[in-house]
Design an enzyme around this catalytic site. Structure first.
Site, PDB file in Angstrom:
ATOM      1  N   LYS A 141      -4.884 -11.078  -6.100  1.00 26.80           N
ATOM      2  CA  LYS A 141      -6.069 -11.470  -5.332  1.00 26.80           C
ATOM      3  C   LYS A 141      -7.263 -10.590  -5.703  1.00 26.80           C
ATOM      4  O   LYS A 141      -7.078  -9.432  -6.124  1.00 26.80           O
ATOM      5  CB  LYS A 141      -5.782 -11.434  -3.823  1.00 26.80           C
ATOM      6  CG  LYS A 141      -5.613 -10.072  -3.233  1.00 26.80           C
ATOM      7  CD  LYS A 141      -5.593 -10.115  -1.702  1.00 26.80           C
ATOM      8  CE  LYS A 141      -5.558  -8.664  -1.212  1.00 26.80           C
ATOM      9  NZ  LYS A 141      -5.633  -8.466   0.192  1.00 26.80           N
ATOM     10  N   LYS A 149       0.810  -1.225   0.000  1.00 27.44           N
ATOM     11  CA  LYS A 149       0.000   0.000   0.000  1.00 27.44           C
ATOM     12  C   LYS A 149       0.838   1.266   0.000  1.00 27.44           C
ATOM     13  O   LYS A 149       0.339   2.339  -0.321  1.00 27.44           O
ATOM     14  CB  LYS A 149      -0.954   0.011   1.207  1.00 27.44           C
ATOM     15  CG  LYS A 149      -2.094  -0.981   1.055  1.00 27.44           C
ATOM     16  CD  LYS A 149      -3.132  -0.799   2.138  1.00 27.44           C
ATOM     17  CE  LYS A 149      -4.282  -1.793   1.938  1.00 27.44           C
ATOM     18  NZ  LYS A 149      -5.198  -1.825   3.075  1.00 27.44           N
ATOM     19  N   LYS A 207     -11.274  -5.125  -3.499  1.00 22.18           N
ATOM     20  CA  LYS A 207     -12.370  -4.150  -3.540  1.00 22.18           C
ATOM     21  C   LYS A 207     -12.039  -2.988  -4.458  1.00 22.18           C
ATOM     22  O   LYS A 207     -12.922  -2.331  -4.988  1.00 22.18           O
ATOM     23  CB  LYS A 207     -12.607  -3.582  -2.135  1.00 22.18           C
ATOM     24  CG  LYS A 207     -13.080  -4.577  -1.107  1.00 22.18           C
ATOM     25  CD  LYS A 207     -13.071  -3.925   0.283  1.00 22.18           C
ATOM     26  CE  LYS A 207     -13.440  -4.900   1.382  1.00 22.18           C
ATOM     27  NZ  LYS A 207     -13.159  -4.377   2.723  1.00 22.18           N
TER      28      LYS A 207
END
Ligand code: TYM
Length: 328
Positions: free
Chosen positions: A194, A111, A197
Site C-alpha cells: 500500500k 510494525k 508515508k
C-alpha cells in the site's frame, strides 16, 4: 444529527492514499453529519518522534484538513492530546480488552516485526484500544477510513459490544465507512504494497503537497506491465488497476468508462492524462495550504475545536464512569 469521527496521524508526507481513502470523504460527509476530525498525536508517539517535528506535523495536518475543504464552521477540528478523555477512556477500554485479540492485529504484527531484536513498545500493542477510545468518546455513528483500518474498526465494535453487554447503553455502536474507489491505494513503484508515508522511495507515493514536476515524474515512472492494455484486473495487472482507481477517484469517471476511453491507446496517453488530472486536483489544495499553514488563525481553530470536542467527551465520560462505578 448523526456523528462522524476520524483521525490522521501527524507523521508527515500525507499522500494521495490518505486523501482518497479518508480526507476526501471527510469533506463530503460534512453535508449530512456532525463531523469531528482529530489529529492523533498520541497515536504518533507509539513510535519514536522528534518533539519539534511532531509539533510542526500537527499543524501541517491541521492545515491540510482545512486545505482539502474541512470547514471549521461546520466541523470540529482538534488535536487528540488536547482532550484528556482520550487517554482516560483508553485505560477503561484496556481493562476490557484481551491480549489475544490485540496480538492478532495485522498492523501490530507488521510494525513489530523486523525490529532486529529491539523491544516492541507497549503503545504499539495498545494502539487499537486508543483508537477505539477516540471513536467511542464521541458517540460516533460513522468512521470514514481506508481499508487498512478495517480490523481496528472491528475491534472497536467488539469492545463496545462487550461493554454494552455488561452495562447496556454505555456506547453508541460505530460503523466503518469505506470509499468505493480509493479505499486502498497502492505504492506506485510496487503495487503489491500500500502507498505509505514512510516508504523510502519518494516516487512510491504522491504527497498532497508535491510540485507538478514531481507528480509527473512519479506517475510516468509508475510500475505497470507489458501488455499495454488499460484494464482493471487487480490480480494480473495491479499497477494499471491502481492507476485506474486513482484516476476514477479523482475524476469521478467510472473505471468501466475509463477502460473504454483508453481502449487500444496504450499507457503513454493514459499516464499523461492522469498526470493532468492529479496536478489539477492537488493544485488548489497546495495553494490553500500555503495560505493557511502559517496563519495565526490555525491555532485558534484548533483551540476552539478542542473546547467543543472536550464538551462532548465530558458528557460521554460521565456516562462511562457511571456505568463502571468509578469515582464518587
Ligand atoms: P493514518 O494516519 O495512517 O492514515 C490516515 C487515513 O488514511 C488512510 N490510508 C489509506 N487509504 C487508502 N490507501 C492507502 N494507501 C492509505 N494509507 C492510509 C487510513 O486508512 C486512514 O483512514 N489509525 C489511524 C488514525 C486514527 C483513527 C482514529 C482513524 C487514530 N484514531 C479514529 C479513525 C478513527 C491511522 O493510522 O491513520
Amino acid at each position: 444529527m448523526k456523528r462522524v469521527f476520524s483521525g490522521v496521524q501527524p507523521t508527515g508526507n500525507i499522500h494521495l492514499g490518505n486523501y482518497l481513502g479518508a480526507l476526501k470523504q471527510f469533506v463530503e460527509l460534512q453535508k449530512d453529519y456532525q463531523c469531528v476530525y482529530c489529529i492523533v498525536d498520541m497515536h504518533a508517539i507509539t513510535l519514536p518522534q522528534d518533539p519539534k517535528e511532531l509539533k510542526e506535523h500537527i499543524l501541517d495536518v491541521a492545515a491540510l484538513y482545512l486545505a482539502v475543504g474541512v470547514d471549521p464552521q461546520k466541523s470540529i477540528v482538534f488535536v487528540q492530546s488536547d482532550v484528556p478523555g482520550h487517554a482516560e477512556l483508553s485505560w477503561i477500554l484496556t481493562c476490557s480488552s484481551y491480549m489475544g485479540e490485540l496480538s492478532r492485529m495485522t498492523q501490530f504484527k507488521d510494525k513489530s516485526k523486523n525490529r532486529d531484536g529491539e523491544s516492541i513498545p507497549t503503545g504499539l500493542f495498545m494502539y487499537p484500544v486508543l483508537m477505539a477510545a477516540d471513536i467511542l468518546l464521541y458517540d460516533t455513528d460513522l468512521v470514514p477510513v481506508g481499508n487498512d483500518q478495517k480490523q481496528h474498526i472491528e475491534i472497536c465494535r467488539d469492545l463496545a459490544g462487550r461493554i454494552n453487554g455488561k452495562y447496556p447503553g454505555t456506547f453508541v455502536m460505530p460503523e466503518g465507512y469505506f470509499p468505493q474507489a480509493g479505499a486502498r491505494i497502492m505504492a506506485l513503484d510496487d503495487p503489491t504494497k500500500k502507498m505509505s508515508k514512510s516508504a523510502e522511495n519518494i516516487h512510491s507515493r504522491i504527497s498532497l503537497l508535491d510540485e507538478p514536476a514531481k507528480i509527473k515524474k512519479s506517475i510516468m515512472k509508475a510500475t505497470t506491465d507489458s501488455d499495454g492494455c488499460v484494464r482493471f484486473d487487480v490480480e494480473n495487472k495491479p499497477g494499471v488497476s491502481n492507476l485506474l482507481s486513482i484516476y476514477s477517484s479523482l475524476s469521478g469517471v467510472s473505471i468501466a468508462e475509463l477502460e473504454q476511453r483508453y481502449e487500444g491507446r496504450g499507457y503513454g496517453d493514459f499516464k499523461k492524462d492522469l498526470v493532468e488530472i492529479t496536478v489539477d486536483a492537488l493544485a488548489p489544495i497546495r495553494q490553500r495550504y500555503e495560505e493557511i499553514r502559517y496563519s495565526s488563525e490555525l491555532k485558534d481553530i484548533l483551540k476552539e475545536g478542542a473546547q467543543k470536542a472536550d464538551a462532548i467527551a465530558q458528557q460521554t465520560m460521565k456516562r462511562v464512569r457511571e456505568s463502571f462505578g468509578l469515582g464518587l
